[in-house]
Design a protein around this motif. Structure first.
Motif, PDB file in Angstrom:
ATOM      1  N   ASN A  26      -5.934  -1.161  -4.504  1.00 45.07           N
ATOM      2  CA  ASN A  26      -5.792  -0.557  -3.165  1.00 45.07           C
ATOM      3  C   ASN A  26      -7.142   0.402  -2.750  1.00 45.07           C
ATOM      4  O   ASN A  26      -7.640   0.455  -1.648  1.00 45.07           O
ATOM      5  N   ARG A  27      -7.470   1.148  -3.895  1.00 50.88           N
ATOM      6  CA  ARG A  27      -8.636   1.890  -3.612  1.00 50.88           C
ATOM      7  C   ARG A  27      -9.845   1.197  -3.471  1.00 50.88           C
ATOM      8  O   ARG A  27     -10.680   1.432  -2.658  1.00 50.88           O
ATOM      9  N   SER A  45       0.782  -1.206   0.250  1.00 52.05           N
ATOM     10  CA  SER A  45       0.001   0.073   0.157  1.00 52.05           C
ATOM     11  C   SER A  45       0.871   1.296   0.015  1.00 52.05           C
ATOM     12  O   SER A  45       2.186   1.225   0.242  1.00 52.05           O
ATOM     13  N   ARG A  51       1.444  10.823   1.927  1.00 53.55           N
ATOM     14  CA  ARG A  51       0.743   9.641   0.858  1.00 53.55           C
ATOM     15  C   ARG A  51       0.510  10.492  -0.236  1.00 53.55           C
ATOM     16  O   ARG A  51       0.639   9.602  -1.281  1.00 53.55           O
ATOM     17  N   GLN A  88     -13.468  -1.993   2.790  1.00 52.41           N
ATOM     18  CA  GLN A  88     -13.022  -2.134   4.010  1.00 52.41           C
ATOM     19  C   GLN A  88     -14.089  -1.013   4.784  1.00 52.41           C
ATOM     20  O   GLN A  88     -14.501  -1.013   5.928  1.00 52.41           O
ATOM     21  N   ARG A  89     -14.135   0.206   4.390  1.00 48.73           N
ATOM     22  CA  ARG A  89     -15.087   1.378   4.721  1.00 48.73           C
ATOM     23  C   ARG A  89     -16.461   1.003   4.961  1.00 48.73           C
ATOM     24  O   ARG A  89     -17.019   1.272   5.849  1.00 48.73           O
ATOM     25  N   ARG A 118     -10.198  -1.719  -2.537  1.00 47.57           N
ATOM     26  CA  ARG A 118      -9.705  -2.578  -1.365  1.00 47.57           C
ATOM     27  C   ARG A 118     -10.341  -1.597   0.074  1.00 47.57           C
ATOM     28  O   ARG A 118     -10.919  -1.920   1.117  1.00 47.57           O
ATOM     29  N   HIS A 119      -9.796  -0.200  -0.093  1.00 46.60           N
ATOM     30  CA  HIS A 119     -10.299   0.653   1.083  1.00 46.60           C
ATOM     31  C   HIS A 119     -11.432   0.921   1.023  1.00 46.60           C
ATOM     32  O   HIS A 119     -12.066   1.109   2.233  1.00 46.60           O
ATOM     33  N   ARG A 120     -12.321   0.984  -0.135  1.00 41.72           N
ATOM     34  CA  ARG A 120     -13.622   1.508  -0.015  1.00 41.72           C
ATOM     35  C   ARG A 120     -14.648   0.161   0.618  1.00 41.72           C
ATOM     36  O   ARG A 120     -15.389   0.293   1.196  1.00 41.72           O
TER      37      ARG A 120
END
Length: 207
Positions: free
Chosen positions: A190-191, A88, A112, A197-198, A193-195
């Protein structure tokens, strides 16, 4: 301020003409830069990104990017971490700080957004982009900003331009095209995956 209505009118007309001339000068400058960019002129680019040094016409005859070997190795390492190891951006920033690598401004910690900007910059694959932004009119405000003036200081703002409308300018590449694309795909992964998880965290909180 004039002493008569005629003086005030003349002042307003002069202001309108000056604004018109300014707009025409800006438009001619934009057309000239776009033409130069299509011819591959590096002089239209604003400075050089991390990993390069901008050499102007006064220094070397022809404006160009020169590779800074120390910074170039760091750029290549960043792309390898993201594109090959699939880590990441946060992990990349931690690795840079752990290895004592400083930013161009000398900061020990990497933001970042800085790493994201490097990974998204097509110059590292050999084609710098001109015309990524444009200036347009400021959209009308539905309501005044609390604690601010009713009218903005500037009547314009900067807008992003779609990648399909950018003009490519050849520069020395730092990474291979395949690695650049792999890093871009990993950013998208990654984007996503982040969404996800949120969304899962939000659903858990609601339950």
């Amino acid at each position: 301020i004039g002493l008569s209505p005629e003086d005030d009118l003349l002042l307003q007309v002069q202001g309108m003409v000056a604004e018109y001339e300014r707009a025409k000068i800006l438009e001619r400058s934009r057309r000239g830069k776009r033409h130069a960019a299509r011819q591959g002129a590096v002089s239209v680019l604003s400075g050089a990104p991390y990993g390069y040094r901008y050499v102007g016409k006064r220094d070397g005859g022809v404006a160009r990017y020169e590779i800074l070997e120390d910074e170039a190795r760091i750029v290549q390492q960043i792309f390898a971490w993201i594109g090959r190891e699939r880590v990441s951006i946060g992990e990349t920033c931690r690795r840079l700080q752990q290895e004592g690598i400083r930013t161009r401004s000398g900061k020990p910690a990497w933001d970042r957004s800085t790493v994201w900007g490097i990974l998204r910059n097509p110059a590292y694959a050999g084609t710098a982009a001109f015309g990524k932004t444009r200036i347009g009119p400021m959209p009308a405000r539905l309501r005044p900003v609390r604690g601010g003036s009713e009218q903005p200081r500037r009547a314009h703002r900067v807008y992003d331009v779609a990648p399909g409308e950018w003009i490519g300018v050849p520069v020395p590449p730092l990474v291979e095209e395949a690695l650049f694309e792999a890093a871009r795909e990993q950013l998208a992964e990654n984007r996503r995956r982040h969404r996800q998880q949120r969304a899962e965290l939000h659903d858990a909180v609601r339950v």
